[in-house]
Design a protein around this motif. Structure first.
Motif, PDB file in Angstrom:
ATOM      1  N   ALA A 128       0.821  -1.215   0.000  1.00 53.28           N
ATOM      2  CA  ALA A 128       0.000   0.000   0.000  1.00 53.28           C
ATOM      3  C   ALA A 128       0.853   1.263   0.000  1.00 53.28           C
ATOM      4  N   LEU A 129       2.014   1.235   0.674  1.00 51.33           N
ATOM      5  CA  LEU A 129       2.859   2.429   0.704  1.00 51.33           C
ATOM      6  C   LEU A 129       3.489   2.658  -0.668  1.00 51.33           C
ATOM      7  N   ASP A 130       3.939   1.591  -1.285  1.00 47.10           N
ATOM      8  CA  ASP A 130       4.485   1.675  -2.635  1.00 47.10           C
ATOM      9  C   ASP A 130       3.423   2.181  -3.614  1.00 47.10           C
ATOM     10  N   THR A 131       2.215   1.653  -3.468  1.00 50.80           N
ATOM     11  CA  THR A 131       1.130   2.042  -4.365  1.00 50.80           C
ATOM     12  C   THR A 131       0.741   3.501  -4.145  1.00 50.80           C
ATOM     13  N   LEU A 132       0.743   3.951  -2.881  1.00 51.34           N
ATOM     14  CA  LEU A 132       0.476   5.358  -2.601  1.00 51.34           C
ATOM     15  C   LEU A 132       1.494   6.255  -3.296  1.00 51.34           C
ATOM     16  N   ALA A 133       2.771   5.875  -3.222  1.00 50.32           N
ATOM     17  CA  ALA A 133       3.809   6.675  -3.875  1.00 50.32           C
ATOM     18  C   ALA A 133       3.558   6.767  -5.372  1.00 50.32           C
ATOM     19  N   VAL A 536     -17.217   1.244  28.950  1.00 52.62           N
ATOM     20  CA  VAL A 536     -17.983   1.628  27.763  1.00 52.62           C
ATOM     21  C   VAL A 536     -18.405   0.369  27.029  1.00 52.62           C
ATOM     22  N   SER A 537     -19.419   0.515  26.213  1.00 52.62           N
ATOM     23  CA  SER A 537     -19.714  -0.484  25.178  1.00 52.62           C
ATOM     24  C   SER A 537     -19.442   0.183  23.847  1.00 52.62           C
ATOM     25  N   TRP A 538     -19.367  -0.592  22.792  1.00 52.24           N
ATOM     26  CA  TRP A 538     -19.082  -0.004  21.482  1.00 52.24           C
ATOM     27  C   TRP A 538     -19.624  -0.877  20.375  1.00 52.24           C
ATOM     28  N   ARG A 539     -19.719  -0.272  19.233  1.00 57.36           N
ATOM     29  CA  ARG A 539     -20.194  -1.006  18.055  1.00 57.36           C
ATOM     30  C   ARG A 539     -19.259  -0.730  16.880  1.00 57.36           C
ATOM     31  N   ARG A 540     -19.187  -1.687  16.007  1.00 54.34           N
ATOM     32  CA  ARG A 540     -18.434  -1.521  14.762  1.00 54.34           C
ATOM     33  C   ARG A 540     -19.311  -0.789  13.782  1.00 54.34           C
ATOM     34  N   THR A 541     -18.817   0.343  13.270  1.00 52.27           N
ATOM     35  CA  THR A 541     -19.593   1.134  12.316  1.00 52.27           C
ATOM     36  C   THR A 541     -18.986   1.108  10.915  1.00 52.27           C
ATOM     37  N   GLY A 542     -17.892   0.383  10.760  1.00 52.78           N
ATOM     38  CA  GLY A 542     -17.281   0.222   9.451  1.00 52.78           C
ATOM     39  C   GLY A 542     -16.357  -0.968   9.435  1.00 52.78           C
ATOM     40  N   GLY A 543     -16.369  -1.748   8.344  1.00 47.96           N
ATOM     41  CA  GLY A 543     -15.504  -2.900   8.217  1.00 47.96           C
ATOM     42  C   GLY A 543     -16.174  -4.164   8.741  1.00 47.96           C
ATOM     43  N   PRO A 544     -15.389  -5.229   8.959  1.00 49.76           N
ATOM     44  CA  PRO A 544     -13.934  -5.275   8.777  1.00 49.76           C
ATOM     45  C   PRO A 544     -13.549  -5.360   7.301  1.00 49.76           C
ATOM     46  N   TRP A 545     -12.421  -4.712   6.986  1.00 49.21           N
ATOM     47  CA  TRP A 545     -11.863  -4.757   5.645  1.00 49.21           C
ATOM     48  C   TRP A 545     -10.516  -5.463   5.705  1.00 49.21           C
ATOM     49  N   PHE A 546     -10.272  -6.336   4.741  1.00 46.10           N
ATOM     50  CA  PHE A 546      -9.029  -7.101   4.696  1.00 46.10           C
ATOM     51  C   PHE A 546      -8.290  -6.779   3.400  1.00 46.10           C
ATOM     52  N   LEU A 562     -13.013  10.699   6.618  1.00 43.98           N
ATOM     53  CA  LEU A 562     -12.160   9.509   6.613  1.00 43.98           C
ATOM     54  C   LEU A 562     -12.295   8.784   5.283  1.00 43.98           C
ATOM     55  N   ARG A 563     -11.148   8.305   4.759  1.00 39.91           N
ATOM     56  CA  ARG A 563     -11.156   7.495   3.541  1.00 39.91           C
ATOM     57  C   ARG A 563     -10.259   6.283   3.755  1.00 39.91           C
ATOM     58  N   LEU A 564     -10.718   5.126   3.298  1.00 40.20           N
ATOM     59  CA  LEU A 564      -9.907   3.905   3.323  1.00 40.20           C
ATOM     60  C   LEU A 564      -9.611   3.494   1.898  1.00 40.20           C
ATOM     61  N   ASP A 565      -8.316   3.373   1.576  1.00 40.86           N
ATOM     62  CA  ASP A 565      -7.874   2.960   0.244  1.00 40.86           C
ATOM     63  C   ASP A 565      -7.140   1.628   0.343  1.00 40.86           C
ATOM     64  N   GLN A 566      -7.392   0.756  -0.619  1.00 40.97           N
ATOM     65  CA  GLN A 566      -6.699  -0.527  -0.692  1.00 40.97           C
ATOM     66  C   GLN A 566      -5.846  -0.582  -1.952  1.00 40.97           C
ATOM     67  N   ALA A 567      -4.681  -1.211  -1.832  1.00 38.26           N
ATOM     68  CA  ALA A 567      -3.782  -1.395  -2.969  1.00 38.26           C
ATOM     69  C   ALA A 567      -4.284  -2.550  -3.828  1.00 38.26           C
ATOM     70  N   ARG A 568      -4.315  -2.338  -5.125  1.00 40.19           N
ATOM     71  CA  ARG A 568      -4.793  -3.358  -6.053  1.00 40.19           C
ATOM     72  C   ARG A 568      -3.634  -3.859  -6.920  1.00 40.19           C
ATOM     73  N   PRO A 569      -3.742  -5.083  -7.442  1.00 38.53           N
ATOM     74  CA  PRO A 569      -2.653  -5.639  -8.266  1.00 38.53           C
ATOM     75  C   PRO A 569      -2.331  -4.830  -9.508  1.00 38.53           C
ATOM     76  N   ASN A 570      -3.269  -3.987  -9.946  1.00 35.84           N
ATOM     77  CA  ASN A 570      -2.992  -3.169 -11.130  1.00 35.84           C
ATOM     78  C   ASN A 570      -2.163  -1.933 -10.798  1.00 35.84           C
ATOM     79  N   GLY A 571      -1.687  -1.835  -9.564  1.00 43.01           N
ATOM     80  CA  GLY A 571      -0.847  -0.717  -9.168  1.00 43.01           C
ATOM     81  C   GLY A 571      -1.614   0.527  -8.777  1.00 43.01           C
ATOM     82  N   ARG A 572      -2.908   0.395  -8.552  1.00 41.30           N
ATOM     83  CA  ARG A 572      -3.723   1.548  -8.214  1.00 41.30           C
ATOM     84  C   ARG A 572      -4.311   1.404  -6.809  1.00 41.30           C
TER      85      ARG A 572
END
Length: 587
Positions: A128-133, A536-546, A562-572
């Motif tokens: 993901a770091l390589d793809t971000l670059a 406290v109690s809590w709830r998951r409001t997003g995910g899980p993402w793998f 907030l934004r979640l980005d995932q690295a894809r095999p196409n380099g994007r």
């Protein structure tokens, strides 16, 4: 022979308030004067210091103009060595904040196993770091993050690549402990070379300021799990050199760059190392003292970026491990974290970011399992030397039960601090705990009941933290509850890995941990451990993402997105989730 650039540059500190200073880290291949020259006339220079035959410099840059972006070059003994003449990347620049109230973009993640195959398919997926670059090279400079937070496991001392194992075999007999793991300072330098010489990542770290903190794999898996774990490691012949080398290399490669020029100038060890012909023994003695007495050093730190405050918390080396006094942070460290979070009083910031490599809010089953395990280890069933305690210690080490929930008093103290920081008429808009470690991503939000032992969560599939009427069934005394819901939006943002994998069985376990059945099993464990409820109690409001991924927070005034980005095999990078998280606490 002229000095050459061995590693770097890394743009580390950029003043987030006045915008007039920065630091740049480099490693040269011989002693020299290292210099930063900016196109706008700002500059800095310093002599390298020596550790174990390696030559480093953290160059303070002054004279920067707020609200500007200026390309810079690195010179060693007056000769330009960065950027390379044949560079295919945009210029490395130092960007300074426009104003104290300006918007800021924070990207974060953890767990980057740096090794990639020379050719063919990457067995753990795209980095993901390589793809971000790669993504940023084709876009306007304004789209770059203002800060990159690396929340642990920057290197893997205990999981080396094929190339590093070959390198180790050429250096020593791989049959001798620690085998294919790194054993000394020189071998640690190999890990940083492998991680930071990747061309895309090298450019990214040269132009986006970074803040770092260690987690366990920077030294060894499950580092400082318990007193029994530590006693076993200290009885291992190779451990002493490993932990000293891990702390020494962390100080050089990661910790120094977290500090401001003023903090560096006030650091007596840094001054001594820079003044010595060879600082190896000075740093080695420091590392030995830090390992023996965690209270003698502080790895945690605070950074302010306009109206956003970051408090980065050391959740590894500051632990107290005695079963009768277990704490994630020793008393002095806990007081310091509290002081930094509340410094300046009400209205001091619009957003509080608490960087913790380990999540505060886990999947509910895992949270309750860790609380139950801690209770058994301290002797809740049969005493501290009993059968249950012995079983629980083995389970703790095998199942990695050593997050905030495994230190119950520390979990409760952090919960109270977050509530306090987010309360009052001048409360910040958001209080965000940024974490990694668990090789998946999710968003979780707490609920602070106003009074009494509430039953909120029993009928909610995503509720967590021991919800329901546990005390009524177990007879346990309820834990103290926070008196009021904070006005700030309080969220747990967990994002990992940047480049690693999680087996399918573990994915299933994480999903089950959030489920209704998982919560029920967690409550049963809590009853067996004679536990009260979490505050406290809590709830998951997003995910899980793998997947290999990173999160980005864009903070503008009192707004947060907030934004979640995932690295894809196409380099994007592919955006898989985007949401607003401002507007007060709304679980």
């Amino acid at each position: 022979m002229a000095a050459g650039l061995r590693l770097g540059p890394l743009l580390r500190y950029v003043d987030g308030v006045s915008g007039d200073s920065a630091t740049v880290w480099v490693e040269a291949d011989r002693p020299c004067t290292a210099e930063v020259r900016c196109e706008n006339g700002a500059n800095g220079r310093t002599r390298t210091f020596q550790i174990a035959g390696h030559h480093y410099a953290l160059i303070p840059v002054t004279g920067l103009t707020p609200g500007t972006s200026t390309p810079y070059e690195i010179r060693l003994d007056g000769r330009a060595v960065w950027p390379p003449p044949d560079s295919r990347f945009p210029p490395s620049t130092i960007r300074t904040p426009v104003s104290p109230n300006g918007a800021i973009t924070v990207a974060f993640g953890s767990c980057r196993w740096a090794a990639k195959p020379a050719a063919g398919r990457d067995p753990v997926g795209p980095d993901a770091l390589d793809t971000l670059a790669t993504h940023l090279t084709a876009r306007a400079e304004s789209e770059r993050p203002d800060i990159l937070l690396l929340l642990g496991d920057q290197v893997y001392a205990d999981e080396t690549s094929t190339a590093t194992r070959r390198w180790l075999s050429a250096r020593r007999d791989p049959r001798d402990p620690p085998g294919a793991e790194v054993g000394d300072y020189e071998e640690y330098t190999r890990l940083y070379d492998e991680s930071w010489q990747d061309p895309e990542v090298r450019w990214l770290l040269s132009t986006v300021p970074s803040c770092m903190i260690f987690d366990d794999h920077d030294v060894i898996d499950d580092w400082n799990t318990s007193a029994a774990w530590l006693a076993g490691m200290r009885a291992t012949p190779w451990w002493g050199e490993r932990v000293l080398s891990g702390l020494m290399s962390y100080w050089v490669y990661q910790h120094l760059g977290n500090l401001s020029p003023a903090e560096l100038a006030a650091d007596p060890l840094y001054a001594k190392v820079c003044a010595a012909p060879d600082g190896t023994e000075l740093l080695r003695r420091f590392a030995a003292e830090a390992d023996a007495d965690p209270a003698c050093v502080r790895w945690s730190y605070r950074r302010d970026f306009g109206r956003t405050r970051l408090v980065m918390v050391d959740t590894r080396a500051a632990r107290l491990l005695r079963e009768d006094g277990r704490a994630m942070l020793d008393e002095t460290e806990a007081a310091w974290v509290r002081e930094q979070a509340l410094a300046g009083g009400p209205g001091a910031y619009d957003h509080l970011l608490v960087g913790s490599s380990l999540p505060w809010l886990l999947p509910p089953l895992i949270h309750d399992a860790e609380r139950w395990n801690a209770a058994l280890c301290r002797g809740e069933r049969g005493g501290p030397e009993g059968r249950w305690a012995r079983f629980a210690e083995v389970l703790r080490q095998r199942a990695d039960l050593e997050h905030w929930a495994a230190f119950p008093s520390s979990f409760d103290a952090l919960t109270r601090l977050l509530a306090e920081a987010g309360s009052g008429p001048q409360a910040p808009a958001t209080v965000c705990v940024l974490s990694g470690d668990v090789h998946h991503a999710y968003v979780a939000e707490p609920e602070w009941p106003v009074a009494g032992p509430p039953d909120a969560g029993d009928g909610t599939p995503e509720a967590g933290g021991g919800g329901g009427s546990t005390e009524a069934r177990s007879g346990a005394t309820p834990e103290p509850r926070t008196g009021a819901t904070p006005q700030a939006r309080v969220v747990q943002l967990t994002c990992s890995p940047l480049h690693n994998a999680v087996p399918a069985s573990i994915r299933l376990g994480f999903r089950f941990g959030w489920s209704r059945a998982g919560r029920a099993l967690g409550r049963a464990l809590a009853r067996h451990g004679r536990l009260g409820r979490s505050p406290v109690s809590w709830r998951r409001t997003g995910g899980p993402w793998f997947g290999n991924q990173l999160m980005t927070l864009h903070l503008d005034g009192r707004r947060a997105r907030l934004r979640l980005d995932q690295a894809r095999p196409n380099g994007r990078l592919m955006t898989v989730d985007e949401r607003a998280i401002d507007g007060g606490n709304r679980p």
